[in-house]
Design a protein around this motif. Structure first.
Motif, PDB file in Angstrom:
ATOM      1  N   ASN A 143       0.838  -1.231  -0.201  1.00 33.48           N
ATOM      2  CA  ASN A 143       0.120  -0.062  -0.070  1.00 33.48           C
ATOM      3  C   ASN A 143       0.920   1.283   0.020  1.00 33.48           C
ATOM      4  OD1 ASN A 143      -1.800  -1.781   0.339  1.00 33.48           O
ATOM      5  ND2 ASN A 143      -3.071  -1.118   2.177  1.00 33.48           N
ATOM      6  N   ASP A 147       1.811   4.228  -3.178  1.00 38.70           N
ATOM      7  CA  ASP A 147       1.574   5.596  -3.009  1.00 38.70           C
ATOM      8  C   ASP A 147       2.775   6.594  -3.512  1.00 38.70           C
ATOM      9  OD1 ASP A 147      -0.180   7.604  -2.291  1.00 38.70           O
ATOM     10  OD2 ASP A 147       0.861   7.860  -0.319  1.00 38.70           O
ATOM     11  N   GLU A 149       5.250   8.555  -5.640  1.00 39.06           N
ATOM     12  CA  GLU A 149       5.178   9.394  -6.728  1.00 39.06           C
ATOM     13  C   GLU A 149       5.360   8.600  -7.807  1.00 39.06           C
ATOM     14  OE1 GLU A 149       5.974  13.819  -8.416  1.00 39.06           O
ATOM     15  OE2 GLU A 149       6.593  13.220  -6.485  1.00 39.06           O
ATOM     16  N   ARG A 152       3.123   5.804  -8.877  1.00 38.06           N
ATOM     17  CA  ARG A 152       1.908   6.336  -9.598  1.00 38.06           C
ATOM     18  C   ARG A 152       2.173   6.898 -10.976  1.00 38.06           C
ATOM     19  NH1 ARG A 152       0.679  10.532  -7.035  1.00 38.06           N
ATOM     20  NH2 ARG A 152       2.048  10.478  -5.141  1.00 38.06           N
TER      21      ARG A 152
END
Length: 408
Positions: A143, A147, A149, A152
């Motif tokens: 998780n 997250d 950067e 993503r």
């Protein structure tokens, strides 16, 4: 002065994980490291900020570790990349590691263990997968990793993100743990894009060893106009003289924008801050002197004082018309019979690597951006022949870049 204050005064500090804890640690000797993945055969100016940070720490009595990634280099750090790096063979990586060792020795004193040069291949290549997943992987949350950067960004891109790259953060954290266990290393430094990776390593040390470890990251260095520092005319600036000659390296620094001179003197030289500030206050024509000091100091560190002297003399010969060694300017050999027959200037500019195509060369000539033997040329039909030879060469320039065409 505490080492943290010295680093902050010179502009190295962007973010610190535990400032008071690190400040207290610096009251004694700290072992600090930065990693360099050998995905190319030379370090670049982009690596120089953390190298200089380690060198300043050594001068302040601390012990730096330069970690070359003979193991992690087999993956390549995806943190600031929009696509996967090409995979290199083990032989290529090991050859690149050898080059890095020579280049790092220009900045760090490895005599008597005052600095250490370590290769993470020593522990990563023999590492067993099941053992690694059981002992290390269980401490990482998917998780939290999703997250990040860079994760993503890559997941949202067409290129995506491979599991190979996704695992990089675990390997970097494991490096920090190994260096803590082997050498008592309690500080990792890196660029600001490394913040999450470094924190993961510090947290792993806390979980497995109950130890305190710190993270310090540097700011992203760009020019006053927003260009990435490590590039010149869109081309990487290397520390290896075979890829970027001492003259080109010197020119890179002397072409620093006015607003950046004081900042770069603080970051990329060992000059005292009083002298840095004095040079930074110079204005107008006197600022050229400050740029010469920056260029000479930076070149002397990377290539030695003798090479810096020759580069400075050649630069003055090219740009001021002073007597100097033009043979320090990068040379392009051309058969003498071709020169005798005459070579169109547009062709010569392409062969000299100053422009990519004849189509691009013509408007630059017409705009007055091209010189031959330091004389501006605007005729794009000019043919260069042996009448232009001076001391066996022809000095061809475009903007602030020059090549010496040598009759072979």
């Amino acid at each position: 002065m505490n080492a943290l204050d010295v680093l902050r005064e010179r502009g190295f500090v962007y973010q610190v994980s535990d400032e008071e804890g690190l400040r207290q640690a610096f009251e004694g000797q700290v072992t600090a490291y930065c990693g360099y993945d050998p995905t190319d055969d030379s370090l670049t100016v982009g690596n120089l900020l953390t190298i200089m940070l380690l060198a300043h720490l050594q001068r302040l009595g601390h012990r730096p570790i330069a970690l070359v990634g003979g193991g992690t280099g087999m993956i390549g750090d995806p943190s600031d990349k929009l696509a996967a790096r090409p995979l290199l063979s083990v032989a290529q990586i090991d050859a690149n590691v050898a080059n890095f060792k020579r280049q790092l020795a220009r900045y760090l004193d490895f005599e008597g263990g005052r600095a250490l040069l370590v290769n993470n291949a020593d522990w990563l290549r023999p590492l067993g997968l099941i053992e690694f997943l059981r002992d290390i992987g269980r401490h990482f949350s998917i998780n939290a990793m999703l997250d990040l950067e860079f994760v993503r960004t890559r997941l949202a891109s067409q290129a995506g993100l491979t599991y190979l790259e996704f695992s990089y953060i675990l390997l970097q954290a494991y490096d920090y743990l190994e260096l803590y266990r082997r050498y008592g290393c309690t500080l990792q430094v890196g660029g600001s894009d490394q913040w999450a990776n470094i924190l993961a390593g510090a947290d792993l040390i806390r979980r497995l060893e109950g130890g305190r470890a710190y993270a310090l990251v540097t700011p992203l260095i760009t020019t006053a106009s927003g260009r990435k520092l490590s590039k010149s005319e869109g081309t990487a600036v290397y520390l290896d003289p075979r890829k970027t000659s001492p003259y080109e390296y010197y020119q890179f620094w002397i072409n620093t924008e006015d607003a950046d001179v004081e900042r770069y003197l603080a970051l990329y030289t060992f000059l005292p801050m009083e002298e840095v500030r004095r040079l930074g206050r110079l204005q107008g024509a006197e600022l050229r002197h400050a740029k010469e000091v920056l260029a000479w100091e930076a070149t002397a560190l990377t290539h030695g004082p003798a090479a810096a002297d020759r580069a400075r003399e050649a630069s003055r010969a090219v740009f001021r018309g002073e007597a100097g060694p033009l043979d320090a300017v990068p040379a392009v050999p051309v058969p003498r019979d071709e020169i005798a027959a005459g070579i169109p200037l547009v062709d010569l500019l392409v062969r000299a690597g100053l422009v990519e195509s004849k189509r691009m060369a013509r408007p630059r000539i017409q705009q007055g951006a091209v010189t031959v033997n330091q004389e501006r040329v605007t005729d794009d039909r000019l043919v260069v022949d042996e009448r232009f030879l001076k001391d066996g060469g022809i000095l061809v320039g475009m903007g602030k870049r020059f090549r010496r065409v040598v009759a072979a």
